[in-house]
Motif scaffolding. Sequence first.
Motif, PDB file in Angstrom:
ATOM      1  N   THR A 110       0.503  -1.177   0.164  1.00 59.16           N
ATOM      2  CA  THR A 110       0.458  -0.045  -0.003  1.00 59.16           C
ATOM      3  C   THR A 110       0.724   1.003  -0.155  1.00 59.16           C
ATOM      4  O   THR A 110      -0.171   2.192  -0.435  1.00 59.16           O
ATOM      5  CB  THR A 110      -1.557   0.113   0.886  1.00 59.16           C
ATOM      6  N   PRO A 296      -8.262   3.206 -10.462  1.00 55.89           N
ATOM      7  CA  PRO A 296      -8.938   2.743  -9.380  1.00 55.89           C
ATOM      8  C   PRO A 296      -9.193   1.335  -9.095  1.00 55.89           C
ATOM      9  O   PRO A 296      -9.463   0.866  -8.412  1.00 55.89           O
ATOM     10  CB  PRO A 296     -10.132   3.976  -8.936  1.00 55.89           C
ATOM     11  N   ALA A 297      -9.266   1.223 -10.153  1.00 54.37           N
ATOM     12  CA  ALA A 297     -10.589  -0.711 -10.220  1.00 54.37           C
ATOM     13  C   ALA A 297      -9.152  -1.599  -9.523  1.00 54.37           C
ATOM     14  O   ALA A 297      -9.387  -2.568  -9.493  1.00 54.37           O
ATOM     15  CB  ALA A 297     -10.820  -0.355 -11.426  1.00 54.37           C
ATOM     16  N   GLY A 299      -6.802  -0.818  -8.407  1.00 53.66           N
ATOM     17  CA  GLY A 299      -6.352  -0.729  -6.688  1.00 53.66           C
ATOM     18  C   GLY A 299      -7.049  -1.766  -5.958  1.00 53.66           C
ATOM     19  O   GLY A 299      -7.077  -2.263  -5.016  1.00 53.66           O
ATOM     20  N   LYS A 300      -8.490  -1.588  -6.120  1.00 55.36           N
ATOM     21  CA  LYS A 300     -10.307  -1.946  -5.475  1.00 55.36           C
ATOM     22  C   LYS A 300      -9.247  -3.608  -5.652  1.00 55.36           C
ATOM     23  O   LYS A 300      -9.646  -4.809  -4.594  1.00 55.36           O
ATOM     24  CB  LYS A 300     -11.042  -1.613  -6.111  1.00 55.36           C
ATOM     25  N   PHE A 301      -8.860  -4.059  -7.162  1.00 59.67           N
ATOM     26  CA  PHE A 301      -8.814  -5.800  -7.271  1.00 59.67           C
ATOM     27  C   PHE A 301      -8.378  -6.023  -6.525  1.00 59.67           C
ATOM     28  O   PHE A 301      -8.024  -7.001  -5.813  1.00 59.67           O
ATOM     29  CB  PHE A 301      -8.894  -5.596  -8.652  1.00 59.67           C
ATOM     30  N   ASP A 303      -7.395  -5.538  -3.030  1.00 60.41           N
ATOM     31  CA  ASP A 303      -7.316  -5.144  -2.219  1.00 60.41           C
ATOM     32  C   ASP A 303      -8.240  -6.248  -1.867  1.00 60.41           C
ATOM     33  O   ASP A 303      -8.230  -7.570  -1.153  1.00 60.41           O
ATOM     34  CB  ASP A 303      -8.225  -4.086  -1.504  1.00 60.41           C
ATOM     35  N   ASP A 304      -9.451  -6.997  -3.269  1.00 62.24           N
ATOM     36  CA  ASP A 304     -10.204  -7.206  -2.803  1.00 62.24           C
ATOM     37  C   ASP A 304      -9.369  -9.016  -2.976  1.00 62.24           C
ATOM     38  O   ASP A 304      -9.716 -10.192  -2.286  1.00 62.24           O
ATOM     39  CB  ASP A 304     -10.953  -7.339  -3.625  1.00 62.24           C
ATOM     40  N   GLU A 305      -8.745  -8.665  -4.301  1.00 56.64           N
ATOM     41  CA  GLU A 305      -7.687 -10.184  -4.102  1.00 56.64           C
ATOM     42  C   GLU A 305      -6.970 -10.654  -2.880  1.00 56.64           C
ATOM     43  O   GLU A 305      -6.651 -12.076  -2.755  1.00 56.64           O
ATOM     44  CB  GLU A 305      -6.673  -9.959  -5.477  1.00 56.64           C
TER      45      GLU A 305
END
Length: 319
Positions: A110, A296-297, A299-301, A303-305
């Motif tokens: 991060t 941003p998509a 970055g979210k991926f 985090d979810d992964e």
Amino acid sequence: MRRDTFLKTLAALAAAGALPLPARAAANVKMMIPANPGGGWDITGRALGKALQEAKVADNVSYDNKGGAAGALGLAQFVNASKGDPNAMMVMGAVMLGGIITGKPPVSLTQATPIARLTSEYNVFVLPANSPFKTMADVVNQLKKDPGSVKWGGGSRGSTEHIAAAMIARDVGVDPAKINYVAFRGGGEATAAILGGNVTVGGSGYSEFAEFIAAGKMRPIGVTSGTRLKGIDVPTLKEQGINVEIGNWRGVYGAPGINDAQRKQLTDMVLAALKTKSWQESLEKNNWTPAVLAGPAFGKFVDDEFASLRATMVKSGMV
């Protein structure tokens, strides 16, 4: 606007990374590859560097290989040495997330800046050509008899092939904690160990083993995809009654502390590179599946992964 005022404004925009690609001088990119030469990250980083130059968004690309700890050593160097550098990039992927989960390094992903996911690739398990085993069923039978006698060779602890080996053990009724996994710092070391018969079975992205499979030096016995890979006659684990499917994606991050304009500029450079002929050739040669996701998509991926991968590793007894 006076000419001197215009030139000062142009210089300020260039310094901030806010000029469109055609208006800026091509960058001198510094590519951190957090693995030893010869592996998937190394192949990906150098293919991307070549494409950046072909797209004329980079004049020069220098490479720095720093292997170890599933990429955590390279990540630490990148985070500490590249702060605010708008031309610094680091190759990363699912393996790094797994390594962070198992190794708990002092640096965090991060701290760096997500740019884009590039590709997805499935793993293949192979045997040395002279192995007494011929199929994945042979390996599984031996695993059930004596888990420690089967030496699985691959990337760092927490790599997708490590996770897949643990998932295979769990699915066939063997305690995943008992698997004998030998971690290597890079694809070159793992390949040498497999060719030398120093491990029972090896795992990695198909691109890393393709030339040795074609030459008959390795025997592929299963892929971790849901369906067979295009143009490759290797059965999936699922076809063989082993309910395991896991992919290995790769992406690129920018340095910590870059501003929004610099991040966009870096993203635009990468997206331009992905349209080049050389990148398309790399996709075909290495059997990579395009999996482009930016902004941003992405970055979210990540985090979810991270959350999903941790859950899988806990379920497989690795955490």
